[in-house]
Design a protein around this motif. Sequence first.
Motif, short mmCIF file in Angstrom:
data_model
loop_
_atom_site.label_atom_id
_atom_site.label_comp_id
_atom_site.label_asym_id
_atom_site.label_seq_id
_atom_site.Cartn_x
_atom_site.Cartn_y
_atom_site.Cartn_z
N SER A 24 -7.81 -4.87 8.55
CA SER A 24 -7.79 -3.83 9.58
C SER A 24 -9.23 -3.47 9.90
CB SER A 24 -7.07 -2.58 9.08
OG SER A 24 -5.70 -2.81 8.88
N ALA A 25 -9.59 -3.59 11.17
CA ALA A 25 -10.99 -3.42 11.56
C ALA A 25 -11.51 -2.02 11.21
CB ALA A 25 -11.14 -3.69 13.05
N CYS A 26 -10.63 -1.00 11.27
CA CYS A 26 -11.10 0.37 10.98
C CYS A 26 -11.57 0.51 9.54
CB CYS A 26 -10.01 1.38 11.30
SG CYS A 26 -8.48 1.14 10.38
N CYS A 32 -12.09 2.28 15.79
CA CYS A 32 -11.00 1.85 16.68
C CYS A 32 -9.72 2.66 16.47
CB CYS A 32 -10.74 0.36 16.47
SG CYS A 32 -10.44 -0.12 14.76
N ARG A 33 -9.79 3.72 15.67
CA ARG A 33 -8.57 4.50 15.44
C ARG A 33 -8.20 5.33 16.66
NH1 ARG A 33 -8.29 8.37 11.22
NH2 ARG A 33 -6.15 7.80 10.87
N VAL A 56 -9.18 -7.34 12.64
CA VAL A 56 -8.30 -7.15 13.80
C VAL A 56 -7.91 -5.68 13.89
CG1 VAL A 56 -7.27 -9.47 13.83
CG2 VAL A 56 -6.22 -7.69 12.44
N CYS A 57 -7.75 -5.21 15.12
CA CYS A 57 -7.10 -3.92 15.35
C CYS A 57 -5.93 -4.22 16.28
CB CYS A 57 -8.03 -2.91 16.00
SG CYS A 57 -7.13 -1.37 16.39
N GLU A 59 -3.62 -2.48 17.56
CA GLU A 59 -3.33 -1.56 18.67
C GLU A 59 -4.29 -1.78 19.83
OE1 GLU A 59 -2.82 2.42 17.02
OE2 GLU A 59 -1.48 1.58 15.48
N ARG A 68 -6.73 7.25 21.77
CA ARG A 68 -5.39 7.12 22.34
C ARG A 68 -4.47 8.15 21.69
NH1 ARG A 68 -6.98 2.93 19.36
NH2 ARG A 68 -5.95 2.45 17.39
N LYS A 123 -4.64 -1.05 6.66
CA LYS A 123 -4.75 0.41 6.49
C LYS A 123 -3.36 1.03 6.30
CE LYS A 123 -6.39 4.55 6.73
NZ LYS A 123 -5.24 5.04 5.95
N SER A 126 -0.43 3.49 8.77
CA SER A 126 -0.51 3.29 10.23
C SER A 126 0.81 2.70 10.75
CB SER A 126 -1.67 2.34 10.53
OG SER A 126 -1.40 1.56 11.67
N CYS A 129 -0.36 -1.00 10.88
CA CYS A 129 -0.91 -1.65 9.70
C CYS A 129 -0.33 -1.17 8.37
CB CYS A 129 -2.43 -1.46 9.68
SG CYS A 129 -3.27 -2.28 11.05
#
Length: 164
Positions: A24-26, A32-33, A56-57, A59, A68, A123, A126, A129
Amino acid sequence: MTTEAVSREERVAALREARVVLVSACLIGEACRFDGRSKRSERVLEALEGKEVVPVCPEVGGGMPIPRAPVELSGGTGVDVWAGRARALEREAGVDRTDAFLRGARLALEAARKFGATVALLKEKSPSCGTQRVYEAGVLRPGEGITAALLRAEGMTVLSDEDL
Ligand code: SF4
């Protein structure tokens, strides 16, 4: 889609042995959250030392902006979304974001295959994720997010930052 029970020890061992890891990129510092922030984790960065990392994210990959509106699962967890029994809805307005979440999950799987990742470090909690617990209709409950459910169903070992 089925969820194979793999113990925490087995998940962590698989991560230790993996050469390429989808992450998870975050967790590695991407802001990117939904709230425009990251969830950078030193423990995650340490666990990934020496490995090839595929961030990767799902979303954002699925077309959602940063920031968002927060999204929760409704009617079930990630497995139920893939079965058509549940949806991903904006927490406040109830706008249905399921299609974007499904698209992002498929792209994450594609990235894993392209780069040969067999393990995903994601993560927790989520709606995309989460691997063991996710929010459904405001309540944290056992289950996985939409991306985690797909990756697991496709044979990947999926674990979370909370496993470390
Ligand atoms: S938990 Fe997953 S979907 Fe959410 S910001 Fe992190 S990488 Fe993106």
